[in-house]
Scaffold this active site. Structure first.
Site, PDB file in Angstrom:
ATOM      1  N   VAL A  56       0.818  -1.213   0.000  1.00 43.33           N
ATOM      2  CA  VAL A  56       0.000   0.000   0.000  1.00 43.33           C
ATOM      3  C   VAL A  56       0.853   1.267   0.000  1.00 43.33           C
ATOM      4  O   VAL A  56       0.322   2.371  -0.165  1.00 43.33           O
ATOM      5  CB  VAL A  56      -0.984   0.028   1.195  1.00 43.33           C
ATOM      6  N   ASN A  81      -7.287  -2.528   4.845  1.00 44.54           N
ATOM      7  CA  ASN A  81      -7.023  -3.182   6.124  1.00 44.54           C
ATOM      8  C   ASN A  81      -5.558  -3.127   6.543  1.00 44.54           C
ATOM      9  O   ASN A  81      -5.244  -3.168   7.728  1.00 44.54           O
ATOM     10  CB  ASN A  81      -7.483  -4.645   6.038  1.00 44.54           C
ATOM     11  N   SER A 121      -9.446   2.148  14.283  1.00 39.46           N
ATOM     12  CA  SER A 121      -9.202   1.534  15.585  1.00 39.46           C
ATOM     13  C   SER A 121      -9.895   2.358  16.661  1.00 39.46           C
ATOM     14  O   SER A 121     -10.110   3.571  16.495  1.00 39.46           O
ATOM     15  CB  SER A 121      -7.698   1.484  15.879  1.00 39.46           C
ATOM     16  N   TYR A 170       0.177   6.324  16.433  1.00 40.89           N
ATOM     17  CA  TYR A 170      -0.871   5.364  16.061  1.00 40.89           C
ATOM     18  C   TYR A 170      -2.250   6.015  16.201  1.00 40.89           C
ATOM     19  O   TYR A 170      -3.098   5.897  15.314  1.00 40.89           O
ATOM     20  CB  TYR A 170      -0.767   4.126  16.941  1.00 40.89           C
ATOM     21  N   LYS A 223      -4.997   6.655  13.081  1.00 44.15           N
ATOM     22  CA  LYS A 223      -6.328   6.048  13.079  1.00 44.15           C
ATOM     23  C   LYS A 223      -7.431   7.100  13.151  1.00 44.15           C
ATOM     24  O   LYS A 223      -8.500   6.935  12.558  1.00 44.15           O
ATOM     25  CB  LYS A 223      -6.441   5.035  14.229  1.00 44.15           C
TER      26      LYS A 223
END
Length: 275
Positions: free
Chosen positions: A62, A88, A140, A153, A157
């Site tokens: 990706v 994903n 998430s 992170y 998200k």
């Protein structure tokens, strides 16, 4: 669901990606899994070979638009299009703001945010030509709750959630639907690629991922059902829905809980550093 449904899952060779492939295959769908790990791709092909649908594997990174374009060309040539794109593929990182390396921020953004953007940019024109399609973005619970020491992170998200809401409105006039999924902890292999300078953090995350509240298979079935219902927002875990409710409707309580958790984590990290 029909036997002709065409699904592409990035990061589809393991974890939630593989579980989603299995779930759609059980309904007779045609599933193309894309992954950088060719060995795991072959393992997944062999493990799911007896299911009623059609499963194919393609090497897909990706971080590389050309790789995504190759997958699009394969889908147009072999299956004449795509019905469901599942963005994903993702990685994790954990660091206090003054300890994290900017190279790790670049790395996680390139995969978790720009990887989703690249997927959408490559496949939205195809879906527009078809006059229909569905995009599933795996975000998430971290993008909603923003726990300490998970800054990069959390931000990636949260970005996926924001992008998904944008696409929900932007693409609806074209017959293209959007679902964003915000799972909490469940058993997956996310810790394998995790980057962290914090002592013991990868082991801590691995333990958290051992949660048995929901399995990857159960979450995969919920995602498939959300697509069938054209549901936008999916919070699979009951504990996650409860935590998000506290944040929205009882913010002082939520803040106290998070600050106490941050204080415990501070002491744990300091003890590990002193050891």
């Amino acid at each position: 669901m029909t036997a002709s449904q065409r699904v592409l899952i990035t990061g589809g060779a393991s974890g939630l990606g593989r579980a989603m492939a299995e779930s759609w295959l059980r309904d007779g769908a045609r599933v193309l899994i894309g992954d950088v790990n060719e060995a795991r791709g072959k393992e997944t092909l062999a493990a799911l070979a007896d299911l009623p649908g059609t499963l194919e594997f393609i090497h897909l990174d990706v971080r590389d638009a050309a790789s995504l374009n190759n997958a699009r060309e394969w889908l147009e040539q072999h299956w004449d299009g795509l019905d469901v794109l599942v963005n994903n593929a993702g990685v994790a990182a954990a660091a206090r703001i003054d300890r994290g390396d900017m190279a790790d921020w670049d790395w996680i953004f390139d995969i978790n945010v720009k990887g989703v953007v690249r997927g959408c940019k490559v496949f939205v024109p195809l879906m527009k030509r078809q006059g229909q399609g569905h995009i599933v973005n795996i975000a998430s619970l971290a993008g909603l709750l923003n726990a300490p020491v998970m800054g990069s992170y959390n931000v990636t998200k949260a970005g996926v959630i924001a992008l998904s809401e944008t696409l929900r409105y932007e693409l609806a006039p074209y017959g293209i639907h959007t679902t964003v999924v915000c799972p909490g902890f469940f058993r997956t292999n996310l810790h394998e690629s995790m980057r962290s300078p914090e002592p013991g953090m990868i082991e801590t995350v691995d333990k958290l991922l051992s949660s048995n509240e929901l399995t990857a298979a159960q979450i995969a079935d919920m995602i498939k059902q959300a697509v069938a219902r054209r549901q936008f927002f999916l919070l699979p875990h009951k504990s996650g829905r409860r935590a998000y409710w506290f944040k929205r409707f009882l913010p002082p309580v939520f803040v106290r809980i998070m600050v106490k958790g941050a204080d415990r984590l501070k002491r744990k990290l300091e003890q590990a550093e002193a050891a």
